[in-house]
Design a protein around this motif. Structure first.
Motif, PDB file in Angstrom:
ATOM      1  N   UNK A   1       0.811  -1.212   0.000  1.00  0.00           N
ATOM      2  CA  UNK A   1       0.000   0.000   0.000  1.00  0.00           C
ATOM      3  C   UNK A   1       0.845   1.261   0.000  1.00  0.00           C
ATOM      4  N   UNK A   2       1.906   1.278   0.788  1.00  0.00           N
ATOM      5  CA  UNK A   2       2.808   2.427   0.806  1.00  0.00           C
ATOM      6  C   UNK A   2       3.515   2.592  -0.534  1.00  0.00           C
ATOM      7  N   UNK A   3       3.931   1.478  -1.121  1.00  0.00           N
ATOM      8  CA  UNK A   3       4.602   1.535  -2.422  1.00  0.00           C
ATOM      9  C   UNK A   3       3.645   2.067  -3.499  1.00  0.00           C
TER      10      UNK A   3
ATOM     11  N   UNK B   1       9.613  -6.185  -4.671  1.00  0.00           N
ATOM     12  CA  UNK B   1       8.491  -5.296  -4.941  1.00  0.00           C
ATOM     13  C   UNK B   1       9.007  -4.154  -5.815  1.00  0.00           C
ATOM     14  N   UNK B   2       8.318  -3.892  -6.919  1.00  0.00           N
ATOM     15  CA  UNK B   2       8.752  -2.912  -7.909  1.00  0.00           C
ATOM     16  C   UNK B   2       7.614  -1.938  -8.164  1.00  0.00           C
TER      17      UNK B   2
ATOM     18  N   UNK C   1      -0.096   2.432 -11.541  1.00  0.00           N
ATOM     19  CA  UNK C   1      -0.273   1.008 -11.230  1.00  0.00           C
ATOM     20  C   UNK C   1       0.204   0.699  -9.817  1.00  0.00           C
ATOM     21  N   UNK C   2      -0.338  -0.370  -9.247  1.00  0.00           N
ATOM     22  CA  UNK C   2       0.211  -0.890  -8.013  1.00  0.00           C
ATOM     23  C   UNK C   2       1.556  -1.546  -8.285  1.00  0.00           C
ATOM     24  N   UNK C   3       2.260  -1.977  -7.249  1.00  0.00           N
ATOM     25  CA  UNK C   3       3.571  -2.587  -7.458  1.00  0.00           C
ATOM     26  C   UNK C   3       3.494  -3.982  -8.061  1.00  0.00           C
TER      27      UNK C   3
ATOM     28  N   UNK D   1      11.057   2.228  -8.433  1.00  0.00           N
ATOM     29  CA  UNK D   1      11.612   1.950  -7.108  1.00  0.00           C
ATOM     30  C   UNK D   1      11.599   0.443  -6.909  1.00  0.00           C
ATOM     31  N   UNK D   2      12.649  -0.083  -6.280  1.00  0.00           N
ATOM     32  CA  UNK D   2      12.825  -1.527  -6.198  1.00  0.00           C
ATOM     33  C   UNK D   2      13.235  -1.927  -4.788  1.00  0.00           C
ATOM     34  N   UNK D   3      12.537  -2.911  -4.233  1.00  0.00           N
ATOM     35  CA  UNK D   3      12.906  -3.493  -2.943  1.00  0.00           C
ATOM     36  C   UNK D   3      13.183  -4.975  -3.161  1.00  0.00           C
ATOM     37  N   UNK D   4      14.317  -5.460  -2.671  1.00  0.00           N
ATOM     38  CA  UNK D   4      14.651  -6.877  -2.716  1.00  0.00           C
ATOM     39  C   UNK D   4      14.977  -7.350  -1.309  1.00  0.00           C
TER      40      UNK D   4
END
Length: 246
Positions: A45-47, A109-110, A157-159, A182-185
């Motif tokens: 949701x934050x992303x 999450x992208x 768009x959502x992630x 933005x990318x989280x791994x």
């Protein structure tokens, strides 16, 4: 501890939530528990809310020079990294792609910040027995995958979400101009801990024997692991956005 001012940044809030979400992620092949799913949904949701302006990013122009005229086709802005996750921004020039690659044992999450990307996601299937392809697969040359989805994403768009066993391989293509996401791994890549990035190419049907797929919902393909493609490399850029304190 950071002050209240740092906590007002959505980038800071995303980083804090990622730290909570991935502090104790489900193990490989383990069903995620309720607490993880709720925390993961909050992170998603934050992303969904984050925009280029929150990171002080100015969208690149569509008439910039294409990658073949020099410079890296893709650059990366490092935001933060812990043992649990890494977070940053990838910027793709017009016509650029991040080739088909994997994320061994990782969640991801992208979220697109500007422009448009096309993402093709694959999942590994069980290896069939009794064929030349199976013998090659067991030797590590070929792997059988299902093309799970191909979709286009914009800042509205959502992630795009991946897990260790779902949508773990993907290719990312810039569509109709430059783009950034933005990318989280989680956890970060770490070759010393078995989390190195591997690249693949899809073998044409003419090179392998593919069963009749008329009644299958997902297209099955054979992928071959390859070296990093020579026309792809990633440069670095300074991150201009709010500082993240963890």
């Amino acid at each position: 501890m950071p002050g209240d001012g740092a906590m007002t940044s959505i980038v800071q809030r995303i980083a804090r939530q990622a730290l909570v979400t991935f502090r104790s992620p489900p193990r490989l092949a383990e069903e995620p528990g309720k607490a993880f799913l709720e925390s993961h949904a909050k992170l998603s949701g934050l992303m969904t809310e984050v925009r280029a302006a929150d990171l002080k990013l100015v969208p690149r122009r569509a008439d910039e020079r294409p990658p073949r005229h020099g410079g890296p086709p893709v650059t990366y802005m490092h935001i933060c990294e812990t043992d649990q996750f890494s977070m940053g921004v990838f910027l793709l020039k017009s016509g650029a792609s991040i080739p088909l690659h994997d994320h061994p044992g990782m969640h991801g999450m992208l979220k697109v910040l500007y422009g448009k990307v096309r993402i093709s996601c694959f999942d590994r299937l069980e290896r069939p027995a009794g064929s030349a392809q199976a013998a090659a697969a067991q030797a590590g040359a070929l792997r059988r995958y299902a093309l799970r989805s191909t979709g286009e994403y914009t800042e509205e768009s959502g992630p795009c979400v991946l897990s260790p066993d779902r949508d773990n391989l993907h290719q990312i293509d810039a569509v109709d101009g430059p783009t950034a996401f933005m990318d989280i791994l989680a956890p970060p890549y770490d070759p010393d801990d078995g989390r190195d990035c591997h690249y693949y190419r899809v073998l044409p049907d003419s090179e392998v024997s593919i069963p009749d797929q008329k009644d299958q919902k997902e297209k099955e393909v054979w992928l071959m692991e390859i070296s990093q493609p020579p026309d792809f490399w990633c440069g670095g850029e300074p991150y201009p956005g709010p500082e993240v304190c963890l």
